[in-house]
Design a protein around this motif. Sequence first.
Motif, PDB file in Angstrom:
ATOM      1  N   UNK A 177       0.901  -1.153   0.000  1.00  0.00           N
ATOM      2  CA  UNK A 177       0.000   0.000   0.000  1.00  0.00           C
ATOM      3  C   UNK A 177       0.934   1.195   0.000  1.00  0.00           C
ATOM      4  N   UNK A 178       1.079   1.811  -1.159  1.00  0.00           N
ATOM      5  CA  UNK A 178       2.257   2.642  -1.429  1.00  0.00           C
ATOM      6  C   UNK A 178       2.056   4.127  -1.200  1.00  0.00           C
ATOM      7  N   UNK A 179       3.211   4.751  -0.910  1.00  0.00           N
ATOM      8  CA  UNK A 179       3.387   6.205  -0.973  1.00  0.00           C
ATOM      9  C   UNK A 179       2.347   6.951  -0.133  1.00  0.00           C
ATOM     10  N   UNK A 180       2.231   6.544   1.118  1.00  0.00           N
ATOM     11  CA  UNK A 180       1.241   7.160   1.995  1.00  0.00           C
ATOM     12  C   UNK A 180       1.657   8.559   2.447  1.00  0.00           C
ATOM     13  N   UNK A 181       2.966   8.766   2.625  1.00  0.00           N
ATOM     14  CA  UNK A 181       3.438  10.119   2.935  1.00  0.00           C
ATOM     15  C   UNK A 181       4.931  10.212   2.677  1.00  0.00           C
ATOM     16  N   UNK A 182       5.405  11.435   2.603  1.00  0.00           N
ATOM     17  CA  UNK A 182       6.808  11.718   2.296  1.00  0.00           C
ATOM     18  C   UNK A 182       7.648  11.763   3.562  1.00  0.00           C
ATOM     19  N   UNK A 183       8.897  11.378   3.409  1.00  0.00           N
ATOM     20  CA  UNK A 183       9.889  11.554   4.460  1.00  0.00           C
ATOM     21  C   UNK A 183      11.227  11.753   3.762  1.00  0.00           C
ATOM     22  N   UNK A 184      12.249  12.112   4.502  1.00  0.00           N
ATOM     23  CA  UNK A 184      13.578  12.217   3.928  1.00  0.00           C
ATOM     24  C   UNK A 184      14.604  12.056   5.032  1.00  0.00           C
ATOM     25  N   UNK A 185      15.802  11.704   4.640  1.00  0.00           N
ATOM     26  CA  UNK A 185      16.921  11.630   5.569  1.00  0.00           C
ATOM     27  C   UNK A 185      17.597  12.996   5.611  1.00  0.00           C
ATOM     28  N   UNK A 186      17.748  13.530   6.801  1.00  0.00           N
ATOM     29  CA  UNK A 186      18.388  14.829   6.974  1.00  0.00           C
ATOM     30  C   UNK A 186      19.772  14.669   7.591  1.00  0.00           C
ATOM     31  N   UNK A 187      20.702  15.488   7.114  1.00  0.00           N
ATOM     32  CA  UNK A 187      21.947  15.713   7.845  1.00  0.00           C
ATOM     33  C   UNK A 187      21.778  17.064   8.544  1.00  0.00           C
ATOM     34  N   UNK A 188      21.905  17.059   9.860  1.00  0.00           N
ATOM     35  CA  UNK A 188      21.810  18.304  10.616  1.00  0.00           C
ATOM     36  C   UNK A 188      23.145  18.581  11.294  1.00  0.00           C
ATOM     37  N   UNK A 237      25.640  21.556  13.862  1.00  0.00           N
ATOM     38  CA  UNK A 237      25.753  22.758  14.690  1.00  0.00           C
ATOM     39  C   UNK A 237      26.770  23.739  14.114  1.00  0.00           C
ATOM     40  N   UNK A 238      27.307  23.417  12.936  1.00  0.00           N
ATOM     41  CA  UNK A 238      28.310  24.250  12.275  1.00  0.00           C
ATOM     42  C   UNK A 238      27.658  24.989  11.105  1.00  0.00           C
ATOM     43  N   UNK A 239      27.314  26.248  11.318  1.00  0.00           N
ATOM     44  CA  UNK A 239      26.599  27.013  10.306  1.00  0.00           C
ATOM     45  C   UNK A 239      27.410  27.196   9.025  1.00  0.00           C
ATOM     46  N   UNK A 240      28.726  27.064   9.125  1.00  0.00           N
ATOM     47  CA  UNK A 240      29.574  27.273   7.944  1.00  0.00           C
ATOM     48  C   UNK A 240      29.719  26.010   7.091  1.00  0.00           C
ATOM     49  N   UNK A 241      29.261  24.873   7.605  1.00  0.00           N
ATOM     50  CA  UNK A 241      29.445  23.605   6.887  1.00  0.00           C
ATOM     51  C   UNK A 241      28.547  23.556   5.656  1.00  0.00           C
ATOM     52  N   UNK A 242      29.145  23.206   4.519  1.00  0.00           N
ATOM     53  CA  UNK A 242      28.408  23.057   3.261  1.00  0.00           C
ATOM     54  C   UNK A 242      28.586  21.618   2.779  1.00  0.00           C
ATOM     55  N   UNK A 300      20.536  24.628  15.346  1.00  0.00           N
ATOM     56  CA  UNK A 300      21.034  23.599  14.438  1.00  0.00           C
ATOM     57  C   UNK A 300      20.594  23.930  13.017  1.00  0.00           C
ATOM     58  N   UNK A 301      21.310  23.365  12.045  1.00  0.00           N
ATOM     59  CA  UNK A 301      21.099  23.716  10.643  1.00  0.00           C
ATOM     60  C   UNK A 301      21.019  22.442   9.806  1.00  0.00           C
TER      61      UNK A 301
END
Length: 246
Positions: free
Chosen positions: A103-114, A116-121, A197-198
Amino acid sequence: MKFLQTLTFFILIISSYSFATNKQSIDLYTYIHKPPYAIDNNSIGLSYDFINALNQHSKKYTYNLIHLPKRRALDSLSKTGGVILWTNPIWMDDVNETKFYWIKDLFNDKELYITNDQSLVYEDVTSLHNKTLVGVRGYTYFELEESFKKHNILRANVQREVLIPDMLLKKRGEVGVMGAQTYWYLVRKKPEIADNLFILKDHNKEFKRSILVSKLSPYIRKEIEDWLSSPTGKKQWAEMTSKWLQ
């Protein structure tokens, strides 16, 4: 006459109770024990609302929510049938969707990288080299495992995903890996998380969460689909997703 009315009333009560207790018990498994799916051990969360709505709908079955590790849940399915909530064909080695019903695609999710270093790209995995990454003990992070093995990224483990933001706020790591729905649930409860956090914006690993149904249990798939497509089910599902999801 009054006696007959009273007797009829008690017979109806007993018959209703007998019908309810004769419902077949069905286990619905989940290996996800984190907000917003389950809140601590209080039987609160999306998974519990989902089970309660199904039980209101069903005239044949009583559904029970069982938390099990993924492998044990799959083993149970292979023996007795059943359902696993909020998973995905890729994670279950069923890309062609031939092993299980979905029973497919009931809702969206994603993997986040968070972080504490605002300068990190984030450009690729090498952007995380020489960082300490906070993850959950026992979880496999496929894109990162090679870097862990070569010690290019140090790994700090916690027992539960909800602890990752606290570790970053306490400077016990620079980066954490979290599911987006869990992250946004925590932000609603603790706004200071988003203030300090970012999210690394160029890391995009989106996916859909679905329901796996054993091939031994086609009748469960039909009942869940019937409920989801009914006017009551549509309304209940919309209320649940509005309540628990971003």
